[in-house]
Write a protein that holds these residues in place. Structure first.
Motif, PDB file in Angstrom:
ATOM      1  N   ARG A  58       0.846  -1.193   0.000  1.00 42.06           N
ATOM      2  CA  ARG A  58       0.000   0.000   0.000  1.00 42.06           C
ATOM      3  C   ARG A  58       0.884   1.247   0.000  1.00 42.06           C
ATOM      4  O   ARG A  58       1.985   1.256   0.553  1.00 42.06           O
ATOM      5  N   ASP A  59       0.364   2.325  -0.619  1.00 40.71           N
ATOM      6  CA  ASP A  59       1.098   3.586  -0.635  1.00 40.71           C
ATOM      7  C   ASP A  59       0.912   4.316   0.688  1.00 40.71           C
ATOM      8  O   ASP A  59       0.265   3.807   1.625  1.00 40.71           O
ATOM      9  N   GLU A 117      -0.913   6.670   1.543  1.00 47.42           N
ATOM     10  CA  GLU A 117      -2.308   6.960   1.874  1.00 47.42           C
ATOM     11  C   GLU A 117      -3.126   5.691   2.085  1.00 47.42           C
ATOM     12  O   GLU A 117      -4.348   5.771   2.247  1.00 47.42           O
ATOM     13  N   ARG A 131      -3.584   3.187  -0.080  1.00 49.37           N
ATOM     14  CA  ARG A 131      -4.200   2.635  -1.292  1.00 49.37           C
ATOM     15  C   ARG A 131      -3.480   1.363  -1.714  1.00 49.37           C
ATOM     16  O   ARG A 131      -2.253   1.313  -1.760  1.00 49.37           O
ATOM     17  N   GLU A 132      -4.270   0.342  -2.024  1.00 49.78           N
ATOM     18  CA  GLU A 132      -3.741  -0.983  -2.322  1.00 49.78           C
ATOM     19  C   GLU A 132      -3.182  -1.037  -3.737  1.00 49.78           C
ATOM     20  O   GLU A 132      -3.842  -0.673  -4.703  1.00 49.78           O
ATOM     21  N   ASP A 183      -6.746  -7.784  -6.031  1.00 48.66           N
ATOM     22  CA  ASP A 183      -7.871  -7.957  -5.103  1.00 48.66           C
ATOM     23  C   ASP A 183      -8.127  -9.426  -4.795  1.00 48.66           C
ATOM     24  O   ASP A 183      -9.007  -9.758  -3.998  1.00 48.66           O
ATOM     25  N   PRO A 198      -4.662   2.384  -8.241  1.00 45.39           N
ATOM     26  CA  PRO A 198      -5.721   3.168  -7.569  1.00 45.39           C
ATOM     27  C   PRO A 198      -5.546   4.681  -7.692  1.00 45.39           C
ATOM     28  O   PRO A 198      -5.635   5.399  -6.706  1.00 45.39           O
ATOM     29  N   TYR A 199      -5.327   5.163  -8.923  1.00 42.24           N
ATOM     30  CA  TYR A 199      -5.057   6.592  -9.104  1.00 42.24           C
ATOM     31  C   TYR A 199      -5.984   7.246 -10.119  1.00 42.24           C
ATOM     32  O   TYR A 199      -5.665   8.298 -10.666  1.00 42.24           O
TER      33      TYR A 199
END
Length: 288
Positions: A24-25, A27, A29-30, A34, A149-150
């Protein structure tokens, strides 16, 4: 799960297979798959002592035949914790009666995951603890979120190779072996535009890759750089419609169709003398 973190990334590692399961970053975010069971439940298995399928599911060593599943057994074995800190963890698998029944060598397999700012480095080291030479391949199989996830569309994602890749690709035949004919490269210059139809007939496989890194993501967004200095082969794979793409640096590959030789003649096998250690590394960096 074993958690490690730096200022730029956090990761979770499963002792089952020493497998990176979340990345994860800052923030949260994965960046990984999934793991939708409709497609594939893996995350980033470590491939050992073989990469790919064996012809008939069997290999030959010391005049005897042994059975191994695709990509070997390490990904299905529980590793022991050797060392852990805030930013790194090392796990180890050693031979036992179960492993020696299918791979008759004494060994230690260490997997170290470490974080430094926005880079995760995974180092796999095998030590030959046997009195005889040990055959081994090592491979990585990380599945990254597709799309990342961007906010960029799935169709906008691509993989940019470090260098021009002149080689054609291996053709995968039914059963997962390497066929006698090659497959035309889908690269446009150094760029692979990702689309589901590329993977209708299994993975894209380079038996020899010139690049030692690729960058994955949308052209105008954050991306992942995957460095693989020690692996001369590369696979890229997904299942059409899945929310992941695997970038797989390998030192080893599936058997050629019809292969019946000793494991020493299997493409990508590394021979370790007694007492020898061999390490293979992959690094994933979040850029942009």
């Amino acid at each position: 799960m074993i958690e490690i973190a730096s200022v730029g990334l956090s990761a979770a590692i499963n002792p089952l297979g020493a497998e990176l399961t979340h990345l994860r970053d800052a923030e949260g975010r994965e960046l990984m798959t999934d793991a939708d069971p409709a497609y594939w439940t893996g995350h980033a298995p470590i491939l050992f002592p073989i990469v790919g399928e064996l012809n008939g599911g069997r290999y030959r060593l010391d005049g005897r035949d042994y059975a191994l599943p695709q990509h070997g057994f390490a990904r299905r074995r529980m590793f022991e914790l050797v060392e852990q800190s805030e930013r790194a963890v090392t796990l180890r698998l050693t031979d036992d009666a179960e492993s020696r029944a299918v791979f008759p060598r004494a060994f230690a397999l260490d997997v170290r995951h470490s974080l430094n700012a926005a880079t995760l480095t995974t180092t796999v080291t095998v030590e030959n603890r046997d009195e005889r030479d040990l055959p081994a391949s090592i491979g990585f199989h990380p599945a990254f979120a597709w799309p990342l996830p961007y906010g960029r569309a799935r169709a906008d994602h691509r993989i940019l190779f470090e260098r021009i890749e002149p080689e054609q690709l291996a053709r995968i035949v039914p059963g997962g072996l390497i066929g006698p004919a090659d497959r035309d490269s889908p690269l446009d210059g150094r760029t692979l535009a990702l689309r589901d139809e590329l993977f209708t007939n299994d993975a894209l496989v380079w038996q020899r890759v010139e690049s030692r890194s690729v960058a994955y993501g949308a052209e105008d967004g954050p991306r992942l750089r995957i460095d693989f200095p020690d692996t001369p082969m590369l696979g890229i794979w997904t299942k059409p419609g899945a929310a992941f793409v695997c970038v797989e640096p390998w030192h080893g590959i599936a058997d050629p169709e019809g292969f019946t030789g000793e494991i020493w003649d299997k493409p990508g096998i590394h021979r370790l003398a007694p007492g020898e250690r061999w390490s293979v590394e992959m690094a994933v960096t979040l850029e942009g």
